[in-house]
Design a protein around this motif. Structure first.
Motif, mmCIF file in Angstrom:
data_model
loop_
_atom_site.group_PDB
_atom_site.id
_atom_site.type_symbol
_atom_site.label_atom_id
_atom_site.label_comp_id
_atom_site.label_asym_id
_atom_site.label_seq_id
_atom_site.Cartn_x
_atom_site.Cartn_y
_atom_site.Cartn_z
ATOM 1 N N SER A 233 13.835 21.173 51.453
ATOM 2 C CA SER A 233 13.707 20.505 50.155
ATOM 3 C C SER A 233 13.335 21.500 49.066
ATOM 4 O O SER A 233 13.860 21.444 47.947
ATOM 5 N N SER B 49 8.542 21.405 54.651
ATOM 6 C CA SER B 49 9.547 20.876 53.716
ATOM 7 C C SER B 49 10.365 21.998 53.081
ATOM 8 O O SER B 49 10.812 21.875 51.942
ATOM 9 N N LEU C 206 11.108 15.626 53.281
ATOM 10 C CA LEU C 206 11.854 15.372 52.045
ATOM 11 C C LEU C 206 11.231 16.084 50.856
ATOM 12 O O LEU C 206 11.733 15.980 49.737
ATOM 13 N N GLY C 207 10.136 16.809 51.077
ATOM 14 C CA GLY C 207 9.478 17.514 49.979
ATOM 15 C C GLY C 207 8.524 16.657 49.187
ATOM 16 O O GLY C 207 8.098 17.027 48.090
ATOM 17 N N ALA D 51 15.134 16.179 44.752
ATOM 18 C CA ALA D 51 15.069 17.512 44.161
ATOM 19 C C ALA D 51 15.639 17.499 42.743
ATOM 20 O O ALA D 51 15.069 18.092 41.820
ATOM 21 N N ARG E 32 17.109 13.819 49.919
ATOM 22 C CA ARG E 32 16.464 15.091 49.576
ATOM 23 C C ARG E 32 17.072 15.675 48.307
ATOM 24 O O ARG E 32 16.367 16.140 47.417
#
Length: 281
Positions: free
Chosen positions: A86, A83, A169-170, A30, A26
């Motif tokens: 994240s 999410s 995890l976005g 990012a 993550r």
């Protein structure tokens, strides 16, 4: 048969290791997004998703001197609710928040001074930019990080949970259950989705074989991959063998596939996040 103390301790350690791996994936994902954003007049501009989430945060700020805010996930637009960790990680990297804590369905965070003035500062920075050359250009990212191609019969048993694990995890996902709405021309929406997705996870099972639209999706992604020479198709074998795959789809014989057997959905999500990070660096 009851598990021994050693077996229980081993399972606990494995769960902890997996949790750490998910958190690291993550953070890396990012960081890749944040570092890829343009700097305008000395100010890094946030990605659209982060701006949308941060705007929702600012609405909760009551002016307290500690710049403290808290709430539940319902304050955010629906696409981001699964999410939030994240999205908060990105906001921390952008310098919008300095701390964050999560609990079941809720969170708290501390805004930074630059966070409070972000949207005003952005407007001034863009206005101060005198030419297009002042904004570094980055490779254009597609709307979706990944398209999940699958047979409907596998949704409840496997694919729905895989989708939710990736979302944590976005990762931006084209998943028909989430994208299609009442009255849509579903064929056209799906074809558009194949064009707007960076990768395709192809969940191949016996239910996948011989279905008109699953094979149409696979064909669309293989065409794109053959044209630009860039990795797109990621075959994921669900309850079938490599031999079955090669027998049914010889064109996939030279593409590295993985099996779901022996891999958790978290493991698969981490593997995909690593591919995404390599692409966007």
């Amino acid at each position: 048969m009851a598990k021994t103390a050693y077996e229980k301790a081993l399972e606990k350690q494995q769960r902890e290791n997996q949790k750490i791996a998910v958190q690291e994936a993550r953070r890396q994902y990012a960081s890749t997004i944040v570092s890829g954003q343009p700097v305008v007049s000395g100010m890094r501009i946030m990605d659209a998703a982060s701006e949308e989430v941060f705007a929702a945060l600012l609405k909760l700020y009551d002016g307290n001197e500690n710049r403290y805010i808290q709430g539940d996930n319902s304050v955010f637009p629906a696409p981001y609710r699964s999410s939030i960790p994240s999205e908060f990680e990105k906001l921390r990297m952008y310098g919008m928040i300095s701390s964050m804590t999560f609990w079941l369905g809720g969170w708290e965070a501390t805004l930074t001074p630059q966070g409070l003035s972000y949207f005003d500062d952005k407007e001034k920075a863009v206005a101060a930019s005198t030419s297009a050359e002042a904004i570094p250009t980055k490779p254009t990212r597609k709307e979706f990080d990944v398209f999940i191609s699958h047979a409907n019969a596998d949704k409840s048993d496997y694919v729905d949970e895989l989708y939710l694990t990736l979302r944590k995890l976005g990762i931006n996902i084209f998943y028909d259950s989430e994208v299609l709405s009442w009255g849509d021309n579903w064929k056209q929406v799906i074809l558009n989705g194949t064009e707007k997705s960076e990768f395709a996870i192809i969940v191949i099972s016996e239910n996948f074989f011989g279905r008109e639209w699953t094979e149409r999706e696979l064909d669309e992604f293989l065409k794109r991959q053959n044209v630009n020479g860039q990795k797109i198709v990621l075959p994921l074998l669900y309850n079938i063998t490599f031999e079955q795959l090669k027998d049914k789809y010889p064109t996939l014989g030279e593409i590295q596939a993985i099996r779901t057997e022996g891999r958790s959905k978290e493991d698969i999500a981490i593997l995909f996040a690593k591919e995404l990070i390599k692409r966007y660096k």
